[in-house]
Design an enzyme around this catalytic site. Structure first.
Site, short mmCIF file in Angstrom:
data_model
loop_
_atom_site.label_atom_id
_atom_site.label_comp_id
_atom_site.label_asym_id
_atom_site.label_seq_id
_atom_site.Cartn_x
_atom_site.Cartn_y
_atom_site.Cartn_z
N LYS A 174 -7.89 -7.30 7.87
CA LYS A 174 -8.33 -5.89 7.80
C LYS A 174 -7.11 -5.01 8.07
O LYS A 174 -6.72 -4.79 9.22
CB LYS A 174 -9.42 -5.65 8.86
CG LYS A 174 -10.39 -4.51 8.57
CD LYS A 174 -9.78 -3.13 8.49
CE LYS A 174 -9.61 -2.43 9.83
NZ LYS A 174 -8.87 -1.14 9.67
N GLU A 249 -0.95 -6.56 20.66
CA GLU A 249 0.39 -5.97 20.62
C GLU A 249 0.17 -4.46 20.58
O GLU A 249 -0.33 -3.95 19.57
CB GLU A 249 1.08 -6.47 19.34
CG GLU A 249 2.56 -6.52 19.42
CD GLU A 249 3.05 -7.21 20.67
OE1 GLU A 249 3.51 -6.48 21.55
OE2 GLU A 249 2.96 -8.45 20.76
N CYS A 283 6.28 0.82 17.43
CA CYS A 283 5.96 0.47 18.83
C CYS A 283 7.26 0.38 19.61
O CYS A 283 7.29 0.55 20.81
CB CYS A 283 5.23 -0.85 18.97
SG CYS A 283 4.30 -1.34 17.58
N GLU A 384 2.64 7.46 25.14
CA GLU A 384 3.17 7.17 23.81
C GLU A 384 2.81 8.29 22.84
O GLU A 384 1.64 8.64 22.72
CB GLU A 384 2.62 5.84 23.29
CG GLU A 384 3.27 5.41 22.00
CD GLU A 384 2.81 4.04 21.52
OE1 GLU A 384 1.59 3.80 21.50
OE2 GLU A 384 3.67 3.21 21.18
#
Ligand code: UN1
Length: 495
Positions: A174, A249, A283, A384
């Site tokens: 997906k 992750e 990331c 973030e």
């Protein structure tokens, strides 16, 4: 407008509910790339039934043969590298050079995985009893649910799918709804490479519907997810309750440290690439710059002068340095955090705005932004942002730099620029991250090394390299006793 399909049950099919979403070019939002299935639990259900059949065939195929299919997929990626990179830039926005690198990472991963088909080592160890052998081997697990983000449309799916397949599992994939086209090309390539059709299922759609149905499906024992820490927490709860194997992750708040003895020109190139490459949407992006006070003012000026010259634009146009953000929500998030930074009292040195130029009006562009005077513990230093925003923190020693680096809840990558060997080694030991770079930016992981972070970036697993093969296999211990009598471990040996 082209309508794309899911790949379920060995064929390209429309979604059960007949709903579609549009995939648009983030550099020119009026440009629609195509319509993709907005799948739901019914599509996932069909995919699971087919993937279970795929697993029966594939898990019994010898691993070196499975590896050969992945090698062929690597060859096809090589042959179609330019075309795929262009499609990627069109739907994701990153500049073409970076998109080519993204495809190359998929190629590297393919060739590593292919050769792993001839290893997948188990161990043979001595038994404590006579005439008895002891050994381990790896077994495939079953159907793996692979849920991937928008920022590396080829590299990240291949990090997960190729090892999962070489290990003998089947896959339900997906991809992020922002980058369904690259995902479609990857599945086409796997099929052309000779993967038995039911071994791979492509289910397009949104996280809350298609993604959730995958995570919650009892017949999918393995989930691998890359995305936000918030979504990872929800997935983690479900997988914990259902005893699923899960690799997460997630976020990062990566820092580059620059010491007074550093090569400043080199450190400058590093921070520009780390902070503004992929428009900060990695990331591993450098979102904090920790500067020793002795070089602080000089280096801030160097960064701001250079960052202001970066050319924003369509990633397909030669000469573009920085592409757009992925969508409206991403830009709104950046705008929100710039406002937070201002209110927190940080000094906005450059950027902090949407560019005015008419050529950029139709895309989700945002100017490279630098804040100085950022205090450890403030929100722009801790959270973030996933955009081209760099927070500069001033420190007085290496110890303080390390403390600031470690003072966040994430722990993906870090970087230090210094010419002093002792500082480099101290940092290597003390920085709480899964990846540390010496005299190189916070980005640039290679496919054959373990990739992942500590603290709330991950849950202890690694992607890439040799380690990911542990995630996609179940280790089985075998004891073969040819003594012809009952031998009792722990008991007979010590009588
Ligand atoms: C990511 O940051 O989302 O390390 C993945 C890099 C890439 C992979 C990054 N090879 O820059």
């Amino acid at each position: 407008m082209k309508t794309f399909r899911n790949f379920i049950g060995g064929e390209w099919v429309a979604p059960a509910g007949g709903e579609y979403f549009e995939n648009r070019n983030p550099a020119r939002w009026s440009e629609v790339i195509g319509r993709f299935p907005d799948s739901d639990a019914r599509d996932v259900e069909r995919a699971v039934r087919s993937a279970q059949r795929g697993f029966e065939i594939w898990s019994r195929t010898p691993a070196p043969i499975r590896g050969e299919v992945i090698r062929k997929a690597g060859d096809l990626l090589v042959a179609r590298k330019k075309e795929i990179a262009r499609a990627m830039t069109r739907e994701m926005g990153k500049v073409l050079t970076e998109a080519l690198g993204d495809v190359q990472e998929g190629i590297d991963t393919a060739y590593y995985a292919a050769s792993e088909g001839r290893r997948l080592f188990g161990r043979t160890v001595p038994s404590e009893l006579r005439n008895k052998w002891a050994m381990t081997y790896r077994r495939p697990i079953g159907v793996c649910g692979i849920i991937t983000p928008f920022n590396f449309p080829m590299a990240i799916p291949t990090w997960k799918i190729f090892p999962a397949l070489v290990c003998g599992n089947s896959v339900i994939f997906k991809p992020a709804e922002d980058v369904p086209h690259t995902a479609t090309l990857l599945v086409e390539i796997l099929l052309e490479a000779g993967l038995p059709p039911e071994v791979i299922q492509l289910v397009h759609g949104r996280g809350e519907t298609a993604g959730r149905a995958i995570v919650e499906h009892p017949a999918i024992p393995v989930i691998s997810f890359t995305g936000s820490t918030e979504t990872g927490a929800i997935i983690g709860e479900t997988c914990g309750r259902m005893h699923k194997r899960l690799s997460l992750e997630m976020g990062g708040k990566n820092a580059q440290i620059v010491m007074p003895d550093a090569d400043l020109e080199l450190a400058l190139e590093g921070v520009l690439w780390g902070a503004f490459g992929t428009t900060g949407q990695r990331c591993t992006a450098t979102s904090r710059l920790i500067l020793h006070r002795q070089i602080h003012d000089k280096f801030v000026k160097m960064v701001c002068d250079a960052a202001e010259k970066l050319k924003l634009g369509d990633g397909l146009k030669p000469g573009t340095d920085v592409g757009p953000l992925i969508n409206r929500a991403a830009r709104e998030k950046v705008e929100y955090y710039v406002e937070v930074g201002r209110k927190e009292g940080a000094v906005l040195e450059i950027g902090g705005a949407v560019p005015k130029s008419a050529a950029l009006k139709d895309g989700w562009f945002y100017k490279p932004t630098v804040f100085t005077g950022v205090k450890p513990g403030t929100r722009i230093e801790q959270e973030e942002i996933f955009g081209p925003v760099l927070s500069v923190i001033r420190v007085s020693s290496l110890e303080e730099a390390i403390k600031v680096n470690n003072g966040v809840r994430y722990g993906l990558s870090s970087s230090i620029y210094t010419r002093d060997l002792a500082s480099a080694f101290k940092a290597m030991e003390a920085l709480e991250n899964g990846i540390t770079y010496i005299n190189a930016p916070t980005i640039g992981a290679e496919a054959h090394l373990p990739f992942g972070g500590v603290k709330q970036t991950g849950n202890g697993h690694r992607e890439g390299g040799w380690q990911v093969y542990d995630f996609y296999t179940e280790t089985k211990a075998i004891y073969a006793d040819y003594s012809g009598k009952l031998q009792r471990a722990q008991i007979d040996t010590y009588e």
